[in-house]
Motif scaffolding. Structure first.
Motif, PDB file in Angstrom:
ATOM      1  N   ARG A   1      -2.123   8.045  14.289  1.00  0.00           N
ATOM      2  CA  ARG A   1      -2.334   7.272  13.627  1.00  0.00           C
ATOM      3  C   ARG A   1      -2.217   6.698  11.911  1.00  0.00           C
ATOM      4  O   ARG A   1      -1.751   5.522  11.827  1.00  0.00           O
ATOM      5  N   ARG A   2      -2.874   7.214  11.347  1.00  0.00           N
ATOM      6  CA  ARG A   2      -2.154   7.561  10.404  1.00  0.00           C
ATOM      7  C   ARG A   2      -0.772   7.575   9.733  1.00  0.00           C
ATOM      8  O   ARG A   2      -0.204   6.308   9.095  1.00  0.00           O
ATOM      9  N   ALA A   3       0.550   7.835  10.826  1.00  0.00           N
ATOM     10  CA  ALA A   3       1.969   7.484  10.854  1.00  0.00           C
ATOM     11  C   ALA A   3       1.948   6.282  10.705  1.00  0.00           C
ATOM     12  O   ALA A   3       2.970   5.674  10.323  1.00  0.00           O
ATOM     13  N   ILE A   4       1.979   5.668  12.184  1.00  0.00           N
ATOM     14  CA  ILE A   4       2.084   4.594  11.747  1.00  0.00           C
ATOM     15  C   ILE A   4       1.687   3.075  11.019  1.00  0.00           C
ATOM     16  O   ILE A   4       2.699   2.535  10.264  1.00  0.00           O
ATOM     17  N   GLU A   5       0.589   3.717  10.577  1.00  0.00           N
ATOM     18  CA  GLU A   5      -0.062   2.148   9.109  1.00  0.00           C
ATOM     19  C   GLU A   5       1.043   2.701   8.558  1.00  0.00           C
ATOM     20  O   GLU A   5       0.995   2.017   7.246  1.00  0.00           O
ATOM     21  N   ASP A   6       0.869   3.574   7.982  1.00  0.00           N
ATOM     22  CA  ASP A   6       2.138   4.272   6.494  1.00  0.00           C
ATOM     23  C   ASP A   6       3.249   3.343   6.876  1.00  0.00           C
ATOM     24  O   ASP A   6       3.825   3.741   6.112  1.00  0.00           O
ATOM     25  N   HIS A   7       3.535   4.029   7.792  1.00  0.00           N
ATOM     26  CA  HIS A   7       5.474   2.981   8.534  1.00  0.00           C
ATOM     27  C   HIS A   7       5.269   1.649   8.846  1.00  0.00           C
ATOM     28  O   HIS A   7       6.089   1.774   7.894  1.00  0.00           O
TER      29      HIS A   7
ATOM     30  N   SER B   1       2.760   0.087   6.497  1.00  0.00           N
ATOM     31  CA  SER B   1       2.635  -0.718   5.757  1.00  0.00           C
ATOM     32  C   SER B   1       3.634  -0.001   4.599  1.00  0.00           C
ATOM     33  O   SER B   1       4.659  -1.191   3.736  1.00  0.00           O
ATOM     34  N   GLN B   2       4.880   0.739   4.461  1.00  0.00           N
ATOM     35  CA  GLN B   2       6.103   0.878   4.324  1.00  0.00           C
ATOM     36  C   GLN B   2       6.993   0.093   4.486  1.00  0.00           C
ATOM     37  O   GLN B   2       7.383  -1.073   3.783  1.00  0.00           O
ATOM     38  N   ARG B   3       7.259  -0.445   5.856  1.00  0.00           N
ATOM     39  CA  ARG B   3       7.885  -1.579   6.047  1.00  0.00           C
ATOM     40  C   ARG B   3       7.475  -2.832   5.393  1.00  0.00           C
ATOM     41  O   ARG B   3       8.347  -3.723   5.125  1.00  0.00           O
TER      42      ARG B   3
ATOM     43  N   LEU C   1       6.025  -3.759   3.197  1.00  0.00           N
ATOM     44  CA  LEU C   1       6.417  -3.126   1.218  1.00  0.00           C
ATOM     45  C   LEU C   1       8.463  -3.418   1.578  1.00  0.00           C
ATOM     46  O   LEU C   1       8.051  -4.723   0.373  1.00  0.00           O
ATOM     47  N   ARG C   2       8.382  -3.319   1.935  1.00  0.00           N
ATOM     48  CA  ARG C   2      10.351  -3.080   1.906  1.00  0.00           C
ATOM     49  C   ARG C   2      10.647  -5.157   2.013  1.00  0.00           C
ATOM     50  O   ARG C   2      11.507  -5.479   2.028  1.00  0.00           O
ATOM     51  N   LEU C   3       9.983  -5.203   3.314  1.00  0.00           N
ATOM     52  CA  LEU C   3      10.028  -6.639   3.337  1.00  0.00           C
ATOM     53  C   LEU C   3       9.746  -7.752   2.336  1.00  0.00           C
ATOM     54  O   LEU C   3      10.382  -8.736   1.971  1.00  0.00           O
ATOM     55  N   GLU C   4       8.632  -7.402   1.841  1.00  0.00           N
ATOM     56  CA  GLU C   4       8.670  -8.397   0.274  1.00  0.00           C
ATOM     57  C   GLU C   4       9.409  -7.997  -0.279  1.00  0.00           C
ATOM     58  O   GLU C   4       9.235  -8.801  -1.644  1.00  0.00           O
ATOM     59  N   THR C   5       9.922  -7.111  -0.762  1.00  0.00           N
ATOM     60  CA  THR C   5      10.805  -6.260  -1.994  1.00  0.00           C
ATOM     61  C   THR C   5      12.309  -6.484  -1.676  1.00  0.00           C
ATOM     62  O   THR C   5      12.431  -6.655  -2.402  1.00  0.00           O
ATOM     63  N   ALA C   6      12.316  -6.923  -0.045  1.00  0.00           N
ATOM     64  CA  ALA C   6      13.732  -7.459  -0.227  1.00  0.00           C
ATOM     65  C   ALA C   6      14.330  -9.090  -0.948  1.00  0.00           C
ATOM     66  O   ALA C   6      15.085  -9.071  -0.895  1.00  0.00           O
ATOM     67  N   ASP C   7      13.096  -9.473  -1.122  1.00  0.00           N
ATOM     68  CA  ASP C   7      14.402 -11.148  -1.842  1.00  0.00           C
ATOM     69  C   ASP C   7      13.928 -10.315  -3.642  1.00  0.00           C
ATOM     70  O   ASP C   7      14.440 -10.956  -3.948  1.00  0.00           O
TER      71      ASP C   7
END
Length: 70
Positions: A27-33, A35-37, A39-45
């Protein structure tokens, strides 16, 4: 020889604890993945931020070290 009730109960508890630990790690691995995804979407701009980290962004002259109190 048959196991006593306490031994079986202990084995069941141990197995459940191990299953819970594996489940929580997954579950932690899924949540980490996730949140990383996010963050990548938010910073893609801001593609210019991809290669910059804090230490590269601030020149050495701007960083001040603490001086000992006299």
């Amino acid at each position: 020889m048959a196991q006593s009730y306490e031994e079986r109960n202990s084995a069941v508890k141990t197995r459940r604890q191990q299953e819970d630990q594996r489940r929580m790690a997954f579950r932690r691995a899924i949540e980490d993945h996730t949140s990383q995804r996010q963050l990548r979407l938010e910073t893609a701009d801001y593609p210019d931020l991809n290669g910059i980290n804090y230490w590269q962004a601030a020149p050495a002259s701007d960083r001040r070290s603490a001086r000992p109190v006299r």
